[in-house]
Motif scaffolding. Structure first.
Motif, short mmCIF file in Angstrom:
data_model
loop_
_atom_site.label_atom_id
_atom_site.label_comp_id
_atom_site.label_asym_id
_atom_site.label_seq_id
_atom_site.Cartn_x
_atom_site.Cartn_y
_atom_site.Cartn_z
N CYS A 1 0.86 -1.35 -0.11
CA CYS A 1 -0.06 0.14 0.13
C CYS A 1 0.89 1.27 0.09
CB CYS A 1 -0.80 -0.21 1.22
SG CYS A 1 -1.76 1.67 1.37
N PHE B 1 0.46 4.43 1.08
CA PHE B 1 -0.06 5.34 2.07
C PHE B 1 0.83 5.57 3.05
CE2 PHE B 1 -3.75 5.14 -0.87
CZ PHE B 1 -3.72 6.64 -1.14
N CYS B 2 0.32 4.72 4.32
CA CYS B 2 0.93 5.01 5.66
C CYS B 2 1.95 3.85 5.96
CB CYS B 2 -0.11 5.19 6.87
SG CYS B 2 -0.43 3.50 7.43
N VAL C 1 2.38 1.82 8.17
CA VAL C 1 1.97 0.44 8.54
C VAL C 1 2.63 -0.60 7.40
CG1 VAL C 1 -0.07 -1.27 8.78
CG2 VAL C 1 -0.34 1.03 9.84
N GLY C 2 2.34 -0.26 5.90
CA GLY C 2 2.92 -1.04 5.18
C GLY C 2 2.22 -2.47 4.78
N CYS C 3 0.95 -2.07 4.66
CA CYS C 3 -0.02 -3.35 4.43
C CYS C 3 0.34 -4.05 2.99
CB CYS C 3 -1.52 -3.12 4.22
SG CYS C 3 -1.88 -2.51 5.94
N LEU D 1 -7.11 -4.01 5.57
CA LEU D 1 -6.92 -2.84 4.79
C LEU D 1 -7.73 -1.80 5.39
CD1 LEU D 1 -6.40 -3.96 0.98
CD2 LEU D 1 -4.63 -3.33 2.83
N CYS D 2 -7.17 -0.62 5.24
CA CYS D 2 -8.19 0.39 5.65
C CYS D 2 -8.69 1.04 4.51
CB CYS D 2 -7.69 1.70 6.30
SG CYS D 2 -6.52 2.59 5.61
N LYS E 1 -8.33 3.67 2.72
CA LYS E 1 -7.27 4.41 1.88
C LYS E 1 -6.89 3.04 0.95
CE LYS E 1 -4.79 6.99 4.58
NZ LYS E 1 -5.50 7.19 5.72
N GLY E 2 -6.28 2.11 1.68
CA GLY E 2 -5.57 1.03 0.83
C GLY E 2 -6.47 0.24 0.12
N PRO F 1 -4.64 3.20 10.33
CA PRO F 1 -5.79 2.42 10.87
C PRO F 1 -5.62 0.79 11.15
CG PRO F 1 -6.35 3.90 8.80
CD PRO F 1 -4.72 3.79 9.41
N VAL F 2 -4.72 0.25 10.31
CA VAL F 2 -4.72 -1.25 10.52
C VAL F 2 -3.78 -1.59 11.75
CG1 VAL F 2 -3.68 -3.29 9.44
CG2 VAL F 2 -4.94 -1.94 8.13
FE1 SF4 Z 1 -2.53 1.48 3.51
FE2 SF4 Z 1 -4.32 1.67 5.41
FE3 SF4 Z 1 -2.77 -0.08 5.56
FE4 SF4 Z 1 -1.87 2.40 6.00
S1 SF4 Z 1 -3.47 1.11 7.40
S2 SF4 Z 1 -0.40 0.74 4.75
S3 SF4 Z 1 -3.17 3.45 4.50
S4 SF4 Z 1 -4.14 -0.03 4.03
#
Ligand code: SF4
Length: 693
Positions: free
Chosen positions: A13, A15-16, A18-20, A46-47, A49-50, A190-191
């Motif tokens: 992912c 975005f953040c 966390v690195g999903c 996933l949140c 955004k992901g 979020p995750v």
């Molecule tokens: Fe992406 Fe959301 Fe996971 Fe962050 S928490 S890496 S934004 S899916």
């Protein structure tokens, strides 16, 4: 429906921190949807955004050709429509654009500076810092870590000898107490927040400390809504209680730390009664938190930008480190220090040396041996042993006439810098600005040359998340038009600067990085292609990596971590009669940083289409404004008009303002005063006047 796509590609992912891990489902050359897969940080989760924030990569604003500013373009300013730019720029070939980009920088030495990106891969970050150091002989290169966790990293390096987390956030499953301070993971990680909520549901004590209320409050054993900027007073009072009641771990302190007696003596002056007057938390609550944390078998501390984005951000982190050290809560399962990193690759970009004081792996630019180890690999002469300028210092140096040319890759200082009109004026003043990005960002408004780059789903490369997990990103679709992968653009530019680079792939770059980065020992490109992820440090070619570090000492002299006492320092500006309220800025769940990606993601934009700020309902009543009405916010830097929301979580004397919206840019208002150690601006506190429009 598995028939609904032509191919699927595993990636990370964008975005953040966390690195999903995700699976990109591709049909007819476009990403159709995204699923979570079983990465170590997300286990399929996933949140929003992901899951839904990916279609910006197919937006019709994507840059598809190199652009050069027209000779008859209007004066540089915020005057370019990303969908209709023909009055300002003309299309160019790659040859012409790369020549123009290089010609404007060549031979200018210290007049050139670079902003790289935590949105790019490790290999791209490494190449970027190398261009500036090898190409121009100095260290004026930085990225957005300066605006997020620079103060946390300064405190961690100073006191535990390493800027990365000591334990992955997933270790919370082995903890019985956790502090989350100055972070709102439900919105911003979020995750990770789902793991924190599970921890609380199975009986873990979650201590939440935040001037603004937040969703984790419902899961908390203790909620400390302290006065903004009063972190040190609150944390010192908690540590005072631990000392006063003899709750510290003397055996751990003796074995693994230094400077304890000074810390202990210092804390004597911070009784809960005295500090309660500053932080607004009752003395009994401060004592109860101290007893709860010190009594834990295993405890973790998580923090975010509410801690770091202050002029006392480094002191805030010093307190958190001291709290963990005095209770022996480092280096065991369920124990550790974890600054939640913001961008998907801010850990990796920092590790790769995209900062003005460190080469890759935080090796000092001032160390002659370190520099020569790099120049040996690079095959070129020495570069400066002076620390370079930081993000905000570079823009000040433009105003002073010392920096005249900039190369900006995937960074958007025309939105992200504090006192952003000052930043925009600096960008307009440059003789030569090269912007490499996927959209005509606000910063690209000021460019002389625009180089169209690739989104995450269009390229190969490694990224490193908040957990120190190095993960493999893979291309699922092709870049639009003539857009190219960032590493390719950097290499072509370097060739024109006479640097003689001959990398043929990101794998070549990764191989070079390993030569001077011990953190990558036992991590190879092939291994990552096979396993997707390896956590550093990895102790053998088959070790998946260490989720916990420093169980047997610290990477400092004598293996000892250090206590650094912190004093209470007031925010840079205080509310007064003219600016009576407190402005704090941050992110909201649906939007990412300056909005260039998520405001072009159809689902996310539909969920949050409008610039907004949040105030307590009683404050709105006093102002005579209904939720949805317009407010005018004014600070000593400027004024914006923005839609009001009612939110009981915000204290009556505060305004919370997201920074993703160009039409009401939060950073027109923010204070550029910086922490003296991390050089991070005080985004979390400014005095503001709020009026009904
Ligand atoms: Fe992406 Fe959301 Fe996971 Fe962050 S928490 S890496 S934004 S899916």
């Amino acid at each position: 429906d598995s028939k609904d796509f032509d191919s699927e590609v595993e990636s990370i992912c964008p975005f953040c921190g966390v690195g999903c891990q995700i699976s990109l489902k591709v049909k007819d050359g476009k990403v159709k949807y995204v699923d979570g897969i079983n990465g170590p940080a997300n286990e399929g989760r996933l949140c929003v955004k992901g899951r839904f924030g990916f279609d910006y990569i197919h937006h019709d604003h994507r840059l598809t050709k190199p652009l050069i500013r027209r000779n008859d373009a209007p004066a540089k300013g915020m005057n370019v429509d990303p969908g209709n730019w023909q009055d300002v720029f003309r299309e160019a070939t790659w040859e012409e654009a790369l020549d123009a980009a290089a010609d404007g920088m060549k031979g200018r030495g210290r007049e050139v500076a670079g902003f790289g990106s935590a949105k790019c891969t490790n290999e791209e970050a490494y190449l970027f810092q190398k261009i500036i150091r090898q190409g121009f002989g100095h260290n004026n290169v930085d990225h957005c870590t300066r605006l997020c966790h620079a103060s946390s990293v300064a405190a961690l390096i100073e006191n535990v000898g390493s800027g990365a987390v000591t334990a992955t956030f997933n270790e919370i499953e082995n903890a019985d107490v956790a502090i989350v301070i100055g972070a709102n993971p439900t919105e911003n990680h979020p995750v990770a927040a789902t793991y924190f909520k599970q921890f609380a549901k199975r009986g873990g004590k979650l201590i939440v400390m935040d001037p603004r209320g937040q969703a984790l409050k419902r899961y908390s054993s203790h909620m400390l809504q302290f006065r903004p900027g009063a972190d040190v007073s609150m944390l010192n009072a908690i540590m005072h209680t631990i000392v006063e009641e003899g709750l510290y771990d003397q055996q751990y302190i003796d074995a693994y730390t230094e400077n304890w007696e000074a810390e202990k003596a210092h804390l004597a002056g911070f009784s809960p009664e005295k500090m309660s007057e500053i932080c607004g938390i009752a003395p009994e609550m401060l004592r109860d938190v101290a007893r709860t944390f010190a009594g834990a078998k295993s405890a973790m501390i998580f923090w975010g930008m509410g801690v770091s984005q202050h002029i006392h951000g480094t002191d805030n982190s010093r307190c958190l480190i001291s709290l963990a050290l005095m209770t022996g809560q480092v280096g065991r399962p369920g124990a550790g220090l974890h600054p939640l990193r913001g961008q998907n690759n801010v850990q990796g970009a920092s590790d790769a040396g995209l900062v003005p004081m460190f080469l890759p792996d935080y090796q000092s630019v001032m160390d002659d041996g370190v520099r020569s180890a790099f120049t040996d690999v690079w095959g070129s002469g020495d570069f400066s042993n002076e620390k370079g300028l930081t993000v905000t210092e570079i823009l000040d140096a433009v105003h002073a006439g010392d920096i005249k040319s900039m190369y900006i890759l995937g960074e958007n200082p025309a939105m992200s810098d504090p006192d952003v009109e000052h930043a925009r004026d600096a960008l307009a003043k440059l003789d030569h600005l090269v912007v490499q990005d996927i959209f005509l960002t606000e910063t690209a408004n000021f460019a002389d040359v625009v180089l169209p780059a690739s989104a995450f789903a269009e390229k190969s490369g490694t990224v490193t998340n908040t957990n120190r997990q190095v993960q493999m990103g893979r291309p699922a679709v092709s870049p639009p038009g003539d857009a190219k992968e960032d590493w390719w653009i950097e290499v072509e530019l370097a060739k024109r600067l006479g640097l003689g680079w001959d990398y043929e792939s990101p794998a070549d770059v990764f191989a070079e990085m390993k030569l001077n980065m011990g953190s990558l020992n036992n991590i190879t490109w092939d291994r990552l292609m096979g396993e997707n992820v390896v956590t550093y440090p990895s102790l053998s070619p088959t070790d998946p990596g260490q989720s916990i570090v420093f169980g047997d000492g610290f990477p400092r002299a004598d293996g000892r971590a250090k206590f650094t006492p912190a004093n209470v320092i007031a925010p840079d500006e205080s509310p007064d009669a003219e600016y009576p309220m407190i402005l704090t800025t941050g992110r909201q769940l649906e939007h990412w940083h300056t909005g260039s990606m998520t405001r072009r993601a159809s689902v996310l934009d539909a969920m949050e289409p409008e610039a907004n700020c949040s105030l307590h309902p009683s404050t709105l009543r006093k102002l005579g404004v209904e939720p949805g009405g317009m407010l005018r916010l004014t600070t000593r830097r400027g004024t914006i008009d923005v839609m009001a929301r009612s939110d009981r979580a915000v204290a009556p004397d505060m305004v919370f303002l997201p920074f993703a919206y160009v039409e009401a840019a939060a950073n027109i208002l923010t204070n550029p005063a910086v922490d003296p150690f991390g050089k991070i601006p005080e985004f979390k506190f400014a005095a503001v006047r709020v009026e009904a429009v």
